[in-house]
Scaffold this motif. Sequence first.
Motif, short mmCIF file in Angstrom:
data_model
loop_
_atom_site.label_atom_id
_atom_site.label_comp_id
_atom_site.label_asym_id
_atom_site.label_seq_id
_atom_site.Cartn_x
_atom_site.Cartn_y
_atom_site.Cartn_z
N GLY A 367 4.63 41.19 -1.93
CA GLY A 367 5.66 41.53 -0.96
C GLY A 367 6.86 40.59 -0.93
O GLY A 367 7.68 40.66 -0.02
N TYR A 368 6.96 39.74 -1.93
CA TYR A 368 8.10 38.81 -1.99
C TYR A 368 9.05 39.24 -3.10
O TYR A 368 8.61 39.66 -4.17
CB TYR A 368 7.61 37.37 -2.24
CG TYR A 368 6.71 36.90 -1.13
CD1 TYR A 368 7.24 36.27 0.00
CD2 TYR A 368 5.33 37.11 -1.19
CE1 TYR A 368 6.42 35.87 1.03
CE2 TYR A 368 4.50 36.72 -0.17
CZ TYR A 368 5.04 36.10 0.95
OH TYR A 368 4.22 35.72 1.98
N ASP A 369 10.35 39.12 -2.84
CA ASP A 369 11.34 39.54 -3.83
C ASP A 369 11.60 38.40 -4.81
O ASP A 369 12.34 37.46 -4.51
CB ASP A 369 12.64 39.94 -3.12
CG ASP A 369 13.71 40.38 -4.11
OD1 ASP A 369 13.40 40.47 -5.32
OD2 ASP A 369 14.85 40.63 -3.68
N ALA A 370 10.96 38.49 -5.97
CA ALA A 370 11.10 37.42 -6.98
C ALA A 370 12.29 37.67 -7.90
O ALA A 370 12.49 36.94 -8.85
CB ALA A 370 9.82 37.30 -7.80
N GLY A 371 13.06 38.73 -7.61
CA GLY A 371 14.24 39.01 -8.43
C GLY A 371 13.88 39.56 -9.80
O GLY A 371 14.55 39.28 -10.77
N GLY A 372 12.81 40.35 -9.86
CA GLY A 372 12.40 40.92 -11.14
C GLY A 372 11.30 40.10 -11.78
O GLY A 372 10.71 39.21 -11.15
N SER A 373 10.99 40.40 -13.02
CA SER A 373 9.91 39.68 -13.70
C SER A 373 10.30 39.43 -15.15
O SER A 373 9.63 39.85 -16.07
CB SER A 373 8.60 40.46 -13.62
OG SER A 373 8.77 41.75 -14.17
N ASP A 374 11.42 38.73 -15.32
CA ASP A 374 11.89 38.42 -16.67
C ASP A 374 11.33 37.09 -17.18
O ASP A 374 11.62 36.68 -18.29
CB ASP A 374 13.42 38.41 -16.73
CG ASP A 374 14.05 37.44 -15.73
OD1 ASP A 374 13.30 36.66 -15.10
OD2 ASP A 374 15.28 37.45 -15.60
N ALA A 384 11.03 33.15 -3.30
CA ALA A 384 9.81 33.94 -3.14
C ALA A 384 8.58 33.03 -3.13
O ALA A 384 7.65 33.21 -2.33
CB ALA A 384 9.70 34.96 -4.28
N ILE A 385 8.59 32.02 -4.02
CA ILE A 385 7.47 31.07 -4.06
C ILE A 385 7.36 30.35 -2.72
O ILE A 385 6.26 30.23 -2.14
CB ILE A 385 7.66 30.05 -5.21
CG1 ILE A 385 7.50 30.74 -6.57
CG2 ILE A 385 6.68 28.89 -5.07
CD1 ILE A 385 7.91 29.88 -7.75
N ALA A 386 8.49 29.87 -2.21
CA ALA A 386 8.48 29.15 -0.93
C ALA A 386 7.95 30.04 0.19
O ALA A 386 7.15 29.60 1.03
CB ALA A 386 9.90 28.65 -0.60
N GLY A 387 8.37 31.31 0.18
CA GLY A 387 7.90 32.25 1.21
C GLY A 387 6.39 32.43 1.13
O GLY A 387 5.70 32.42 2.15
N TYR A 388 5.89 32.58 -0.08
CA TYR A 388 4.45 32.77 -0.27
C TYR A 388 3.69 31.51 0.16
O TYR A 388 2.66 31.60 0.84
CB TYR A 388 4.17 33.09 -1.73
CG TYR A 388 2.68 33.20 -2.03
CD1 TYR A 388 1.98 34.37 -1.74
CD2 TYR A 388 1.98 32.12 -2.59
CE1 TYR A 388 0.62 34.47 -2.00
CE2 TYR A 388 0.63 32.21 -2.85
CZ TYR A 388 -0.05 33.39 -2.55
OH TYR A 388 -1.40 33.47 -2.79
#
Length: 410
Positions: A367-374, A384-388
Amino acid sequence: MRVSRRVFGIGAAASLLGACSGGMPQGAAPAPMRPVANPGYDAWVAGFRTRAAAKGIAPQVLARAFRGAGYLPDVIERDRNQTEFTRSLEDYLAIAASDERVATGRAMLQRHGALLGRIEAKYGVEAPVVCAVWGLESRYGQRRGDVPVVSALSTLAYDGRRGAFFENQLIAALKILQNGDVAPERMTGSWAGAMGHTQFIPTSYLAYAVDFNGDGRRDIWSEDPGDALASAAAYLSRSGWRHGQPWGLEVALPEGFDPGRIGRGKERGAGEWAALGVRPAAGGRLPDHGPAAVLAPAGVAAPAFLVFRNFWVILRYNNSEKYGLGIGHLSDRIAGGPPLRGRFPPDAQGMTLADRKELQQRLTRAGYDAGGSDGVIGDKTRAAIAGYQRKAGLPVTGEPGMALLRHLRR
Ligand SMILES: [Ca+2]
């Protein structure tokens, strides 16, 4: 006339930054830059008018060009924060030849096949190569830049960090306006004055831009990419591009390969490299296109390349080995070629590209927006990491790592 963009130092960099899903919010265009009052800048412009007039810029051209122009603090902010220089080759290539950029490039090769064919016939630069320049410089025209060029260049010339360089670019921009190729309000570009589909700086434009569609204007800004793509091909052609020759290829180095043999100026023939155990990564025999250099910017344990004359021609466009490899590899992919075969070693956090992609995918699923998965860790992924971490009661660092990935796997 030789025009190097090295002093300039961006070119593809600006568009790559904008295209990095992990580094920048995707789709969210930055707010347009607005001039702010600055008496020091105004005084500088007054002095510049005299110098520009002495270089043959007509007063009415100057007056019109500076109408509405002004000091752009955001330009200075960007100039001080150029992260592109520090990107690893792995991250750079992941962005430059992302799945999306390759797929769009293949679609553009189809859609503009007739135009690119005519350009190839006239300038002798292969369609996938021109397409790759277009893809890297402006994401195939999607990121041509909306910063007013006169404001951007005058701000940088006034700021003075590379004042003489940017004043020279500003004079060139005024010459373009004086020629009537484009109206001042349409002369937009990147924050540092790189313009249009192929991100020409003004001096490159004056030296190489062409009117390919014959309407009397060299228009690299319009939706129609014809003039811009032909101009890029003209640039490469006049820099010595040889039709029918590859830029280079990925190779596999033998165990114990001497790193002292790597780099520009250490060219050998294909037969000599083969005798030293260098093989195409795809198998088969090394092709012979004259003197060739081995490049391994990420070390001998990472993907390596054998590059020919055309590779150094690409660097005349933008003097960076990463850029040259980005254009070369992207053009191969657009032409239907496979991803790199070699693997990069784990990064400083002990993570491979696959680990970083998995991390981004798991964050997205959580549920966190990591800005894609490139696989490129940018600001969005860190947020996103900080949020998690916050939610999970972990120390909030915003930093990727294998322990975090294991936590996400649970
Ligand atoms: Ca034209």
